[in-house]
Design a protein around this motif. Structure first.
Motif, PDB file in Angstrom:
ATOM      1  N   VAL A 229       0.903  -1.084  -0.280  1.00 22.45           N
ATOM      2  CA  VAL A 229      -0.350   0.001   0.180  1.00 22.45           C
ATOM      3  C   VAL A 229       1.008   1.424  -0.178  1.00 22.45           C
ATOM      4  O   VAL A 229       2.167   1.322   0.463  1.00 22.45           O
ATOM      5  CB  VAL A 229      -1.117   0.100   1.366  1.00 22.45           C
ATOM      6  N   TYR A 230       0.159   2.641  -0.645  1.00 20.56           N
ATOM      7  CA  TYR A 230       1.208   3.555  -1.031  1.00 20.56           C
ATOM      8  C   TYR A 230       0.505   4.739  -0.389  1.00 20.56           C
ATOM      9  O   TYR A 230      -0.650   4.614  -0.931  1.00 20.56           O
ATOM     10  CB  TYR A 230       2.188   3.940  -2.546  1.00 20.56           C
ATOM     11  N   LEU A 231       0.885   5.561   0.953  1.00 23.46           N
ATOM     12  CA  LEU A 231      -0.366   6.332   1.193  1.00 23.46           C
ATOM     13  C   LEU A 231       1.114   8.096   0.667  1.00 23.46           C
ATOM     14  O   LEU A 231       1.948   8.254   1.124  1.00 23.46           O
ATOM     15  CB  LEU A 231       0.213   6.679   2.176  1.00 23.46           C
ATOM     16  N   GLY A 239      -4.188   7.033  -1.221  1.00 21.25           N
ATOM     17  CA  GLY A 239      -3.390   5.094  -1.290  1.00 21.25           C
ATOM     18  C   GLY A 239      -3.682   4.522  -2.834  1.00 21.25           C
ATOM     19  O   GLY A 239      -4.910   4.055  -3.244  1.00 21.25           O
ATOM     20  N   ILE A 241      -3.141   0.453  -4.234  1.00 16.08           N
ATOM     21  CA  ILE A 241      -3.529  -0.626  -3.606  1.00 16.08           C
ATOM     22  C   ILE A 241      -2.216  -1.979  -4.941  1.00 16.08           C
ATOM     23  O   ILE A 241      -2.841  -1.478  -5.969  1.00 16.08           O
ATOM     24  CB  ILE A 241      -4.720  -1.061  -2.933  1.00 16.08           C
ATOM     25  N   GLY A 340      -3.096   2.963   9.488  1.00 17.31           N
ATOM     26  CA  GLY A 340      -2.091   2.436   8.761  1.00 17.31           C
ATOM     27  C   GLY A 340      -2.951   0.737   9.453  1.00 17.31           C
ATOM     28  O   GLY A 340      -3.117   0.164   8.495  1.00 17.31           O
ATOM     29  N   LEU A 343      -5.913  -1.001   7.122  1.00 18.22           N
ATOM     30  CA  LEU A 343      -5.412  -1.038   5.654  1.00 18.22           C
ATOM     31  C   LEU A 343      -4.930  -2.279   5.686  1.00 18.22           C
ATOM     32  O   LEU A 343      -5.225  -2.983   5.249  1.00 18.22           O
ATOM     33  CB  LEU A 343      -4.430   0.106   5.002  1.00 18.22           C
ATOM     34  N   ALA A 344      -4.119  -2.458   6.546  1.00 16.85           N
ATOM     35  CA  ALA A 344      -3.433  -3.548   6.975  1.00 16.85           C
ATOM     36  C   ALA A 344      -4.679  -4.379   7.380  1.00 16.85           C
ATOM     37  O   ALA A 344      -4.615  -6.257   6.966  1.00 16.85           O
ATOM     38  CB  ALA A 344      -2.269  -3.439   8.333  1.00 16.85           C
ATOM     39  N   PRO A 349      -1.241  -5.998   3.120  1.00 18.28           N
ATOM     40  CA  PRO A 349       0.298  -6.152   2.654  1.00 18.28           C
ATOM     41  C   PRO A 349       1.487  -6.267   3.461  1.00 18.28           C
ATOM     42  O   PRO A 349       1.566  -6.072   4.648  1.00 18.28           O
ATOM     43  CB  PRO A 349      -0.088  -4.315   2.188  1.00 18.28           C
ATOM     44  N   ILE A 352       3.844  -1.319   4.180  1.00 16.23           N
ATOM     45  CA  ILE A 352       3.151   0.497   3.719  1.00 16.23           C
ATOM     46  C   ILE A 352       3.455   0.842   3.583  1.00 16.23           C
ATOM     47  O   ILE A 352       4.740   1.238   4.697  1.00 16.23           O
ATOM     48  CB  ILE A 352       1.942   0.821   4.907  1.00 16.23           C
ATOM     49  N   CYS A 385       3.788  -7.308   8.586  1.00 10.98           N
ATOM     50  CA  CYS A 385       3.698  -5.649   7.706  1.00 10.98           C
ATOM     51  C   CYS A 385       4.200  -4.566   8.383  1.00 10.98           C
ATOM     52  O   CYS A 385       4.299  -4.364   9.756  1.00 10.98           O
ATOM     53  CB  CYS A 385       1.832  -5.122   7.281  1.00 10.98           C
ATOM     54  N   PHE A 387       6.156  -0.292   8.295  1.00 10.78           N
ATOM     55  CA  PHE A 387       5.597   1.105   7.447  1.00 10.78           C
ATOM     56  C   PHE A 387       7.697   1.451   7.277  1.00 10.78           C
ATOM     57  O   PHE A 387       8.236   0.870   8.195  1.00 10.78           O
ATOM     58  CB  PHE A 387       5.761   1.790   8.214  1.00 10.78           C
TER      59      PHE A 387
END
Length: 424
Positions: A229-231, A239, A241, A340, A343-344, A349, A352, A385, A387
């Protein structure tokens, strides 16, 4: 790791057929192999693709004539045997222009098919203080300048992709809603094409986070990670995905609007009109308002500086131990970790990737964010997961946009037939 978009199919689910379609597919197959390797011999391409050697030779002759590949020398395999003439992706005359328009800047990244950087710039732009027509005119002026710079470098732009922070109807090139730009149902592709006029460069529009995720997957800190995932760390938060190595768009292409997850029912009103969206807690505007309220976005008479300048000032304050800034960043980090974790739990993912200002302040943000992620993710810690900070800076979306243009060429190199070709 090269991004491999989903292959289109004919109505009814059957693969398209016909000599022209088969030729395009085979040309694309060869170009993809060359994109993934520094150089290959014709025999190696035949082995990798499953195509007959005679077919590869015919395809290579066409690609050489189009100047999309070049011969790079002779490879000797083993002590004896015939030498093999290697080929590599070339296309220095084929340009790809990626652009991004955001709340406080316009970014440009121009490249050619071989990866040579031709144009790289970012300009301050006050979208909050501009009406849509003025913003599009400014974007068009920047696009014209970039196109001419690429032409001077010997590359004809084969396409432009514009990254926008909002909902985009990719098929029509319409920005359905970009709340932080105050855009609604804006036919950006059509308007930008009209401004470019005789230059006749095809224009597409896409979501900024999707394009930044593509850039991260192809050449970023987590390149090749099939689940990420990119923020975006901008005034708004979006985001992108990547799931199973493919960009996840959703039924209507509007997935990734993670900045509008409701995380605080008693929070502030968001630019989208709703209350308590995640970006009101972690967006750059929220951080500046808490860390430097005298320089908050939207204050009358306050010029909009480059986002890097704002972030650099905050970083200096953090390094000197400024208490207000330390508190503001800690709060943002905790909210970043909370969102986050959502999203996880949804997408599982492996990483992130945080971009924009998140990456610039990662050393202060990530301890708080990772702690929240560890506490709130349901899966066992073995899920791993974490960051990670992007290294692409505020230019990630424009880089991804240029990559999207290259992908279209790789998918169908015959689209170049309609473009003017400079002299060799």
């Amino acid at each position: 790791m090269a991004y491999r978009p989903s292959r289109s199919r004919a109505p009814g689910g059957a693969a398209p057929t016909g000599p022209a379609t088969l030729r395009r597919a085979n040309l694309s197959l060869v170009l993809r192999e060359l994109r993934d390797h520094t150089s290959l011999s014709r025999a190696e391409i035949a082995q990798a693709t499953g195509l007959h050697r005679a077919t590869v030779s015919n395809l290579m002759a066409e690609l050489l004539e189009r100047r999309l590949v070049r011969e790079v020398g002779v490879e000797h395999v083993g002590a004896i045997g015939r030498p093999r003439r290697a080929v590599a992706l070339h296309g220095a005359h084929v340009g790809a222009l990626g652009m991004e328009i955001n709340v406080d800047y316009i970014a440009v990244h121009g490249t050619d098919l071989s990866g040579r950087s031709l144009v790289e710039r970012r300009l301050v732009h006050d979208a909050m203080g501009s009406d849509p027509d003025s913003a599009v005119r400014r974007l068009g002026l920047v696009a014209k300048e970039a196109v001419e710079a690429m032409r001077r470098a010997g590359a004809v732009p084969s396409g432009i992709v514009v990254a926008v922070p909002g909902l985009v109807d990719v098929t029509r090139g319409v920005v359905t809603l970009a709340p932080n730009l105050h855009w609604r149902n804006l036919p950006l592709a059509e308007q930008l094409s009209s401004i470019l006029g005789r230059r006749r460069v095809p224009v597409r529009v896409d979501n900024d986070a999707n394009l930044a995720a593509l850039a991260e997957y192809t050449s970023g800190v987590a390149a090749g990670t099939p689940h990420l995932v990119y923020l975006t760390g901008e005034v708004g938060v979006g985001g992108g995905i990547i799931s199973g190595g493919e960009l996840l768009r959703g039924a209507d292409g509007f997935s990734g609007e993670v900045g509008h997850l409701r995380v605080d029912p008693n929070g502030d009103r968001c630019g989208c009109g709703r209350i308590g969206c995640w970006e009101t807690k972690v967006g750059l505007a929220a951080l500046v308002r808490a860390a430097m309220p005298e320089q908050a976005y939207g204050l009358p008479g306050m010029p909009v500086p480059d986002p890097d300048e704002r972030v650099a000032e905050i970083a200096r304050g953090l390094a000197s131990g400024d208490r207000r800034m330390m508190t503001a960043v800690a709060q943002v980090g905790e909210w970043l970790g909370l969102g986050g974790s959502i999203l996880a739990n949804l997408f599982n993912p492996r990483v992130i990737v945080i971009g924009g200002y998140f990456a610039s302040l990662a050393e202060w943000l990530l301890p708080h964010a990772q702690d929240q992620l560890r506490r709130l993710v349901v899966a066992d810690p073995a899920a791993q997961c974490r960051f990670v900070a992007s290294t692409l800076g505020f230019g990630a979306a424009s880089r991804g946009a240029a990559s999207m243009v290259v992908n279209h060429i790789i998918d169908d190199p015959t689209i170049l037939d309609s473009l003017p070709r400079p002299a060799p």
